[in-house]
Enzyme design. Structure first.
Site, PDB file in Angstrom:
ATOM      1  N   ASN A  79      -8.227   3.759   8.190  1.00 36.96           N
ATOM      2  CA  ASN A  79      -8.006   2.492   9.100  1.00 36.96           C
ATOM      3  C   ASN A  79      -7.253   2.398  10.707  1.00 36.96           C
ATOM      4  O   ASN A  79      -7.357   1.589  11.507  1.00 36.96           O
ATOM      5  CB  ASN A  79      -5.912   2.374   8.681  1.00 36.96           C
ATOM      6  N   THR A 125      12.311  -6.712 -10.601  1.00 40.26           N
ATOM      7  CA  THR A 125      12.226  -7.880 -10.807  1.00 40.26           C
ATOM      8  C   THR A 125      11.192  -8.714 -10.209  1.00 40.26           C
ATOM      9  O   THR A 125      10.457  -8.456  -9.172  1.00 40.26           O
ATOM     10  CB  THR A 125      13.832  -9.219 -10.162  1.00 40.26           C
ATOM     11  N   GLY A 140       1.312  -0.888  -0.088  1.00 40.06           N
ATOM     12  CA  GLY A 140       0.461   0.032  -0.164  1.00 40.06           C
ATOM     13  C   GLY A 140       1.054   1.339   0.002  1.00 40.06           C
ATOM     14  O   GLY A 140       0.211   2.449  -0.411  1.00 40.06           O
ATOM     15  N   THR A 141       1.878   1.114   0.264  1.00 37.73           N
ATOM     16  CA  THR A 141       3.022   2.407   0.877  1.00 37.73           C
ATOM     17  C   THR A 141       3.451   2.850  -0.874  1.00 37.73           C
ATOM     18  O   THR A 141       3.382   3.736  -1.068  1.00 37.73           O
ATOM     19  CB  THR A 141       3.986   1.870   2.312  1.00 37.73           C
ATOM     20  N   SER A 186      -2.785  -2.891  -1.045  1.00 39.05           N
ATOM     21  CA  SER A 186      -2.045  -4.065   0.276  1.00 39.05           C
ATOM     22  C   SER A 186      -3.087  -5.702   0.224  1.00 39.05           C
ATOM     23  O   SER A 186      -4.263  -5.867   0.414  1.00 39.05           O
ATOM     24  CB  SER A 186      -2.429  -2.874   0.570  1.00 39.05           C
ATOM     25  N   ALA A 187      -2.055  -6.524   0.848  1.00 33.98           N
ATOM     26  CA  ALA A 187      -2.171  -8.207   0.143  1.00 33.98           C
ATOM     27  C   ALA A 187      -2.539  -8.268   1.565  1.00 33.98           C
ATOM     28  O   ALA A 187      -3.118  -9.133   1.876  1.00 33.98           O
ATOM     29  CB  ALA A 187      -1.517  -8.933  -0.673  1.00 33.98           C
ATOM     30  N   HIS A 188      -1.399  -8.204   2.361  1.00 36.04           N
ATOM     31  CA  HIS A 188      -1.504  -8.292   3.781  1.00 36.04           C
ATOM     32  C   HIS A 188      -2.319  -8.345   4.668  1.00 36.04           C
ATOM     33  O   HIS A 188      -2.443  -8.949   5.922  1.00 36.04           O
ATOM     34  CB  HIS A 188       0.283  -7.669   4.646  1.00 36.04           C
ATOM     35  N   GLN A 205      -7.412  -0.363   3.201  1.00 37.45           N
ATOM     36  CA  GLN A 205      -8.330  -0.941   4.329  1.00 37.45           C
ATOM     37  C   GLN A 205      -9.646  -1.624   3.408  1.00 37.45           C
ATOM     38  O   GLN A 205     -10.103  -2.455   4.949  1.00 37.45           O
ATOM     39  CB  GLN A 205      -8.382  -0.746   5.217  1.00 37.45           C
ATOM     40  N   CYS A 220       1.648   1.966  12.246  1.00 36.64           N
ATOM     41  CA  CYS A 220       2.981   2.194  11.272  1.00 36.64           C
ATOM     42  C   CYS A 220       3.334   3.638  13.174  1.00 36.64           C
ATOM     43  O   CYS A 220       4.205   4.535  12.920  1.00 36.64           O
ATOM     44  CB  CYS A 220       3.090   3.528  10.383  1.00 36.64           C
TER      45      CYS A 220
HETATM   46  N1  PLP Z   1      -2.477   2.924   3.552  1.00 34.54           N
HETATM   47  C1  PLP Z   1      -3.282   2.535   4.324  1.00 34.54           C
HETATM   48  C2  PLP Z   1      -4.989   3.115   5.051  1.00 34.54           C
HETATM   49  C3  PLP Z   1      -2.892   1.743   5.209  1.00 34.54           C
HETATM   50  O1  PLP Z   1      -4.080   1.407   6.183  1.00 34.54           O
HETATM   51  C4  PLP Z   1      -1.988   1.478   5.418  1.00 34.54           C
HETATM   52  C5  PLP Z   1      -1.832   0.114   6.195  1.00 34.54           C
HETATM   53  O2  PLP Z   1      -2.339   0.322   7.639  1.00 34.54           O
HETATM   54  C6  PLP Z   1      -1.182   1.746   4.053  1.00 34.54           C
HETATM   55  C7  PLP Z   1      -1.528   2.339   2.791  1.00 34.54           C
HETATM   56  C8  PLP Z   1       0.194   0.952   3.702  1.00 34.54           C
HETATM   57  O3  PLP Z   1       0.276  -0.300   2.683  1.00 34.54           O
HETATM   58  P1  PLP Z   1       1.264  -1.330   3.463  1.00 34.54           P
HETATM   59  O4  PLP Z   1       1.441  -1.788   4.842  1.00 34.54           O
HETATM   60  O5  PLP Z   1       0.860  -2.186   2.543  1.00 34.54           O
HETATM   61  O6  PLP Z   1       2.394  -0.558   2.766  1.00 34.54           O
END
Ligand code: PLP
Length: 390
Positions: free
Chosen positions: A149, A235, A71-72, A197-199, A177, A323
């Site tokens: 989030n 890659t 996601g970042t 984001s997959a995780h 989210q 974070c």
């Molecule tokens: N955007 C939102 C709304 C999120 O909650 C998060 C992670 O908590 C991210 C972006 C970042 O995602 P990633 O952890 O996959 O970098």
């Protein structure tokens, strides 16, 4: 000791079915997807099939999916990509975005771009009229998250995108989210760019995607080989992409039963917390929210102390986004909602997941009620409140 994981907004465990689907691409079909030989072609095929699945689940075409590391990176590519393709201009976002958006905007301000941060009401929602008023001739991008989030509050995205479209301004939506928990369709949302984001949905860490509508012009952030339409060099993470697609597929198929189960657990948690504990606020309770997420503010106690109590009894929750753990400032999301620093600092986030049961909720309620009563027992602030009430 009993263990209860209630921090699924931070991350989710890898689904064992996803792990099984990924394994062959870590060991047997390990080729570089850019290699022309048999090993490479096998990897390339899996990558493209995964791209197709990811695209299909959000109503996109496979050519519109750029795989990233999460996601970042997707947020960075969307914001920096549009900004640098334009060279200068004004960006509109909200005060409650994830730091992946907010700190990228701050960096772009350092590069000479201007940014407007839209306020939110006490439920955590932006007002589309504020957006209309903020648009300028040089506005190059609007970025608004689908669901927050920390609170799970869902933003009025269709209204945002229709305003953006009427002004011919590209619209980016951070759906990290929301994907896998509620239906996300790029056409219904009207997004030109959308981060995933997959995780967060029982997939592996280190893989995500950015939906980039065909008509969008972006500069890459990572330069190197001509991977991912030249927008993301490096890659490809084939096993990650396979896992991501598999996790999405599972989440979409189980969405209705997930929704029913998880929202009833969340509602039980909230109604019993309110019954058993005084002076509690459920943040965003009057807004539309993700079904699994609860932000609970307790007066006269510190969130970090509550979390310590929970952790000692095997329960994992959080005080905001993972974070920001370790930061002492109250959450920017809760502050933007107008909450006092005292309530913001006494707020914990509980995010439920597929594996949680009613028994987990009952256990968490008992531990939480005990923790709050012990902490308030030694809080002078709480004693003052009780004295006033007498
Ligand atoms: N955007 C939102 C709304 C999120 O909650 C998060 C992670 O908590 C991210 C972006 C970042 O995602 P990633 O952890 O996959 O970098």
């Amino acid at each position: 000791m009993k263990r209860v994981y209630l921090d699924h907004n931070a991350t989710t465990p890898l689904d064992h079915r996803v792990f099984e689907a990924m394994k062959p691409y870590l060991v047997q079909h390990f080729g570089n997807a850019s290699s022309p030989h048999r090993y490479g072609r096998r990897a390339q095929q899996a990558l493209e099939e995964s791209r197709e699945t990811v695209a299909h689940t959000i109503g996109a075409r496979s050519g519109e999916i750029i795989f990233t590391s999460g996601g970042t990176e997707s947020d960075n590519l969307a914001l920096r990509g549009v900004a640098h393709a334009q060279g200068r201009g004004h960006i509109i976002t909200t005060a409650i975005e994830h730091h992946a958006v907010l700190r990228t905007c701050a960096a772009l301000e350092g590069d000479g771009f201007t940014v407007t941060y839209l306020p939110v009401d006490n439920q955590g929602r932006i007002n589309p009229d504020d957006l209309k008023r903020s648009i300028r001739k040089d506005t190059i991008l609007i970025s608004v998250m689908l669901a927050n989030n920390e609170t799970g509050v869902i933003e009025p995205i269709s209204e945002v995108s229709s305003i953006a479209r009427n002004h011919g301004i590209p619209f980016h939506c951070d759906a990290v989210q929301a994907v896998g928990k509620i239906r996300v369709d790029v056409n219904a949302l009207g997004a030109d760019l959308l981060s995933l984001s997959a995780h967060k949905l029982y997939g592996p860490k280190g893989i995500g995607a950015l939906f980039v509508k065909d008509s969008m012009r972006l500069d890459p952030v990572m330069t190197g080989g001509h991977h991912e339409r030249g927008l993301r060099a490096g890659t490809e993470n084939v096993a990650g992409a396979v896992g991501f697609a598999h996790a999405l597929h599972i989440a979409i198929n189980a969405m209705d039963s997930y929704h029913t189960k998880i929202s009833s657990l969340r509602n039980k948690l909230e109604s019993e917390v309110l019954q058993r504990i005084d002076h509690v606020t459920v943040h965003g309770a009057h807004a539309q929210r993700l079904p699994h997420c609860s932000s609970l503010g307790f007066s006269s106690v510190e969130a970090e102390s509550i979390l310590l109590h929970l952790d000692l009894r095997g329960i994992a929750a959080s005080s905001g986004s993972a974070c920001t753990t370790g930061e002492t400032e109250p959450s920017h999301v809760l502050t933007a909602m107008g909450l006092s620093p005292e309530i913001a600092q006494g707020t914990i986030r509980i995010s439920l997941g597929r594996g949680n049961t009613e028994e987990d909720i009952n256990y968490a309620l008992d531990v939480l009620a005990y923790a709050i009563s012990s902490l308030r027992g030694i809080s002078s602030q709480w004693q003052a409140i009780e004295k006033r009430a007498l």
